[in-house]
Design a protein around this motif. Structure first.
Motif, mmCIF file in Angstrom:
data_model
loop_
_atom_site.group_PDB
_atom_site.id
_atom_site.type_symbol
_atom_site.label_atom_id
_atom_site.label_comp_id
_atom_site.label_asym_id
_atom_site.label_seq_id
_atom_site.Cartn_x
_atom_site.Cartn_y
_atom_site.Cartn_z
ATOM 1 N N LEU A 82 0.824 -1.213 0.000
ATOM 2 C CA LEU A 82 0.000 0.000 0.000
ATOM 3 C C LEU A 82 0.858 1.264 0.000
ATOM 4 O O LEU A 82 0.529 2.245 -0.667
ATOM 5 C CB LEU A 82 -0.938 0.007 1.214
ATOM 6 N N VAL A 83 1.953 1.243 0.730
ATOM 7 C CA VAL A 83 2.850 2.405 0.749
ATOM 8 C C VAL A 83 3.461 2.616 -0.636
ATOM 9 O O VAL A 83 3.502 3.742 -1.143
ATOM 10 C CB VAL A 83 3.944 2.223 1.829
ATOM 11 N N VAL A 84 3.911 1.530 -1.260
ATOM 12 C CA VAL A 84 4.495 1.639 -2.604
ATOM 13 C C VAL A 84 3.438 2.093 -3.603
ATOM 14 O O VAL A 84 3.690 2.962 -4.448
ATOM 15 C CB VAL A 84 5.121 0.290 -3.023
ATOM 16 N N TRP A 85 2.247 1.529 -3.508
ATOM 17 C CA TRP A 85 1.147 1.880 -4.400
ATOM 18 C C TRP A 85 0.826 3.367 -4.282
ATOM 19 O O TRP A 85 0.613 4.065 -5.283
ATOM 20 C CB TRP A 85 -0.056 1.045 -4.040
ATOM 21 N N SER A 86 0.788 3.862 -3.062
ATOM 22 C CA SER A 86 0.496 5.271 -2.835
ATOM 23 C C SER A 86 1.607 6.167 -3.381
ATOM 24 O O SER A 86 1.335 7.208 -3.984
ATOM 25 C CB SER A 86 0.315 5.507 -1.334
ATOM 26 N N ALA A 87 2.855 5.758 -3.198
ATOM 27 C CA ALA A 87 3.975 6.551 -3.712
ATOM 28 C C ALA A 87 3.968 6.591 -5.237
ATOM 29 O O ALA A 87 4.205 7.648 -5.841
ATOM 30 C CB ALA A 87 5.289 5.976 -3.201
ATOM 31 N N VAL A 88 3.664 5.479 -5.864
ATOM 32 C CA VAL A 88 3.614 5.430 -7.327
ATOM 33 C C VAL A 88 2.479 6.294 -7.851
ATOM 34 O O VAL A 88 2.626 7.037 -8.830
ATOM 35 C CB VAL A 88 3.502 3.972 -7.817
ATOM 36 N N SER A 89 1.310 6.226 -7.208
ATOM 37 C CA SER A 89 0.179 7.021 -7.675
ATOM 38 C C SER A 89 0.433 8.518 -7.464
ATOM 39 O O SER A 89 0.000 9.337 -8.280
ATOM 40 C CB SER A 89 -1.106 6.585 -6.976
ATOM 41 N N ARG A 90 1.115 8.897 -6.399
ATOM 42 C CA ARG A 90 1.450 10.318 -6.198
ATOM 43 C C ARG A 90 2.474 10.789 -7.223
ATOM 44 O O ARG A 90 2.439 11.928 -7.659
ATOM 45 C CB ARG A 90 1.983 10.552 -4.795
ATOM 46 N N ARG A 91 3.370 9.909 -7.575
ATOM 47 C CA ARG A 91 4.395 10.286 -8.560
ATOM 48 C C ARG A 91 3.783 10.488 -9.944
ATOM 49 O O ARG A 91 4.236 11.333 -10.696
ATOM 50 C CB ARG A 91 5.476 9.218 -8.599
ATOM 51 N N ARG A 92 2.751 9.708 -10.263
ATOM 52 C CA ARG A 92 2.093 9.834 -11.564
ATOM 53 C C ARG A 92 1.235 11.083 -11.657
ATOM 54 O O ARG A 92 1.016 11.581 -12.741
ATOM 55 C CB ARG A 92 1.228 8.610 -11.823
ATOM 56 N N SER A 93 0.717 11.538 -10.543
ATOM 57 C CA SER A 93 -0.178 12.699 -10.601
ATOM 58 C C SER A 93 0.554 14.014 -10.488
ATOM 59 O O SER A 93 1.685 14.131 -10.304
ATOM 60 C CB SER A 93 -1.232 12.622 -9.516
#
Length: 93
Positions: A82-93
């Motif tokens: 979940l932490v990695v998923w959140s970091a990836v989604s923040r990086r994309r936005s």
């Protein structure tokens, strides 16, 4: 736009879809979050049962040991995902 002027109403852009993919992603993240919390709760309850049984000098049921051995690491891995998923989604936005 002046500071006291209300923001214009946002209309969905037909070129970018309706936003259903974002709802699907957040729904998937919620499912993973609920699974992580459930595994952590089961693991911690079984760990508490092991400690209580050992404190009362009883025989520990092997099911509690197995639940602790498997549920806590699975919960940790899901939370890390979940932490990695959140970091990836923040990086994309």
């Amino acid at each position: 736009m002046i500071p006291d002027e209300p923001a214009p109403a946002h209309s969905p852009d037909p070129r970018h879809g309706t936003g259903d993919t974002q709802d699907g992603r957040s729904r998937g993240r919620s499912v993973v979050l609920i699974l992580a919390v459930a595994f952590a709760a089961v693991g911690l309850v079984s760990l508490a049962a092991i400690l209580a049984t050992a404190f009362l000098q009883g025989t520990v049921w092997p099911g509690f040991v197995l639940a602790t051995y498997f549920c806590l690491p699975i919960a940790f891995l899901l939370m890390a995902a979940l932490v990695v998923w959140s970091a990836v989604s923040r990086r994309r936005s």
